[in-house]
Design an enzyme around this catalytic site. Structure first.
Site, mmCIF file in Angstrom:
data_model
loop_
_atom_site.group_PDB
_atom_site.id
_atom_site.type_symbol
_atom_site.label_atom_id
_atom_site.label_comp_id
_atom_site.label_asym_id
_atom_site.label_seq_id
_atom_site.Cartn_x
_atom_site.Cartn_y
_atom_site.Cartn_z
ATOM 1 N N THR A 56 -1.399 8.964 2.046
ATOM 2 C CA THR A 56 -1.170 7.398 1.855
ATOM 3 C C THR A 56 -2.222 7.026 2.994
ATOM 4 O O THR A 56 -2.637 7.870 3.654
ATOM 5 C CB THR A 56 0.206 7.113 2.600
ATOM 6 O OG1 THR A 56 0.410 7.265 3.712
ATOM 7 C CG2 THR A 56 1.151 7.363 1.695
ATOM 8 N N TYR A 71 7.870 7.186 17.337
ATOM 9 C CA TYR A 71 7.790 7.406 16.072
ATOM 10 C C TYR A 71 9.196 8.372 15.671
ATOM 11 O O TYR A 71 10.084 7.962 14.844
ATOM 12 C CB TYR A 71 6.610 7.843 15.331
ATOM 13 C CG TYR A 71 6.854 7.975 13.957
ATOM 14 C CD1 TYR A 71 6.473 7.075 13.073
ATOM 15 C CD2 TYR A 71 7.017 9.384 13.124
ATOM 16 C CE1 TYR A 71 6.536 7.089 11.627
ATOM 17 C CE2 TYR A 71 6.985 9.378 11.642
ATOM 18 C CZ TYR A 71 6.715 8.180 10.832
ATOM 19 O OH TYR A 71 6.582 8.266 9.680
ATOM 20 N N ASP A 117 5.194 -7.650 2.635
ATOM 21 C CA ASP A 117 4.181 -6.975 3.462
ATOM 22 C C ASP A 117 3.602 -8.033 4.339
ATOM 23 O O ASP A 117 3.876 -9.455 4.153
ATOM 24 C CB ASP A 117 3.165 -6.459 2.576
ATOM 25 C CG ASP A 117 2.658 -5.136 3.560
ATOM 26 O OD1 ASP A 117 2.168 -5.254 4.334
ATOM 27 O OD2 ASP A 117 2.644 -3.977 2.979
ATOM 28 N N MET A 149 3.179 4.479 -0.426
ATOM 29 C CA MET A 149 4.474 4.679 -1.118
ATOM 30 C C MET A 149 4.982 3.150 -1.572
ATOM 31 O O MET A 149 5.546 3.301 -2.558
ATOM 32 C CB MET A 149 5.321 5.470 -0.293
ATOM 33 C CG MET A 149 4.778 6.964 -0.005
ATOM 34 S SD MET A 149 6.400 7.779 0.503
ATOM 35 C CE MET A 149 6.631 7.223 2.182
ATOM 36 N N ARG A 153 0.956 -1.171 -0.120
ATOM 37 C CA ARG A 153 0.051 -0.107 -0.271
ATOM 38 C C ARG A 153 0.970 1.102 0.056
ATOM 39 O O ARG A 153 1.940 1.164 -0.001
ATOM 40 C CB ARG A 153 -0.924 -0.065 1.311
ATOM 41 C CG ARG A 153 -2.017 -1.093 1.308
ATOM 42 C CD ARG A 153 -2.808 -1.021 2.537
ATOM 43 N NE ARG A 153 -3.920 -1.638 2.770
ATOM 44 C CZ ARG A 153 -4.601 -2.002 3.802
ATOM 45 N NH1 ARG A 153 -4.419 -1.303 4.707
ATOM 46 N NH2 ARG A 153 -5.600 -3.078 3.730
#
Length: 244
Positions: A187, A152, A37, A18, A16
């Site tokens: 995205t 993150y 993935d 990018m 999915r």
């Protein structure tokens, strides 16, 4: 076209956003692509679309044994790996005091440890090929602090540092490593965390807009290609987020 003729690429998180756009463009540019993935049905469908130049492997980037098996699959299907795009990642939307230890470790395992394992796994294959290019997808959050993203931010800053270390260690062997630091990209992941096109954080960027994945893919193709043969240990693309 044909900028990646003869390249064998592994692209993580390739189903999915990018990653999917990168994979399709790589095939169009002549590369053989192994995309990975955890989303099996979508991955099988995506790999079938380009044809015999691509295959899909269900893969957890935080699992070391899985990386060894992935590289083996790539070599058996297409030959030694010459390009690695560490694209897989997860986001975050919780401030420090609301972030649990389990959440922190999960994000770091995927975004940071996964990149470490991937680079370590492909380097022997790249050495056999006589060189290669590692493209690590970090984030603007790997350059500046972003509220609500303690884990993150930590993981993406780490990706930046690891990229520079690997670039310095392996430049003499013809193995390059660069990091890409997208700002706000349209995205499924950014939409999941509320970064819509009219979000204040998007409107306040110098370019006053979010980017489409294709605007990052062009750079990733360049870094994977021989056109960037003197680029290593560098940082690219953030939509001006860190310019002000």
């Amino acid at each position: 076209m044909g900028r990646l003729n003869g390249k064998v690429a592994v692209i993580t998180g390739g189903v999915r956003g990018m990653g999917a756009v990168h994979a399709q463009r790589f095939v169009a540019e002549g590369a053989s692509v192994v995309l990975t993935d955890l989303l099996k049905d979508e991955g099988d469908a995506l790999a079938a679309r380009p044809g015999e130049k691509a295959c899909f492997v269900v893969h957890d980037v935080s699992n070391a044994a899985g990386w060894d098996a992935l590289v083996e699959t790539a070599q058996e299907a297409f030959g030694p790996v010459t390009v690695l795009v560490n694209n897989a990642g997860v986001g975050q939307g919780t401030p420090l005091l609301d972030t649990t230890e389990a959440e922190y470790r999960r994000i770091v395992d995927i975004n940071q440890v996964g990149v470490f394992l991937g680079m370590k796994a492909v380097i022997p294959s790249m050495r056999r090929a006589g060189g290669g290019s590692i493209v690590n997808i970090s984030s603007a959050a790997g350059l500046v602090g972003i509220p609500g993203g303690i884990a993150y931010n930590a993981s993406k800053f780490a990706v930046r540092g690891m990229t520079k270390t690997v670039a310095a260690e392996l430049a003499s062997e013809g193995i390059r490593a660069n990091s890409v630091h997208p700002g706000y990209i349209v995205t499924p992941m950014t939409e999941e965390y509320g970064f819509s096109l009219d979000h204040p954080a998007v409107r306040n960027t110098p370019m006053r807009r979010a980017a489409q994945p294709e605007e990052v893919t062009g750079l990733v193709v360049y870094l994977a290609s021989d056109e960037s043969s003197f680029s290593t240990g560098a940082e690219f693309v953030d939509g001006g987020n860190t310019a002000v």
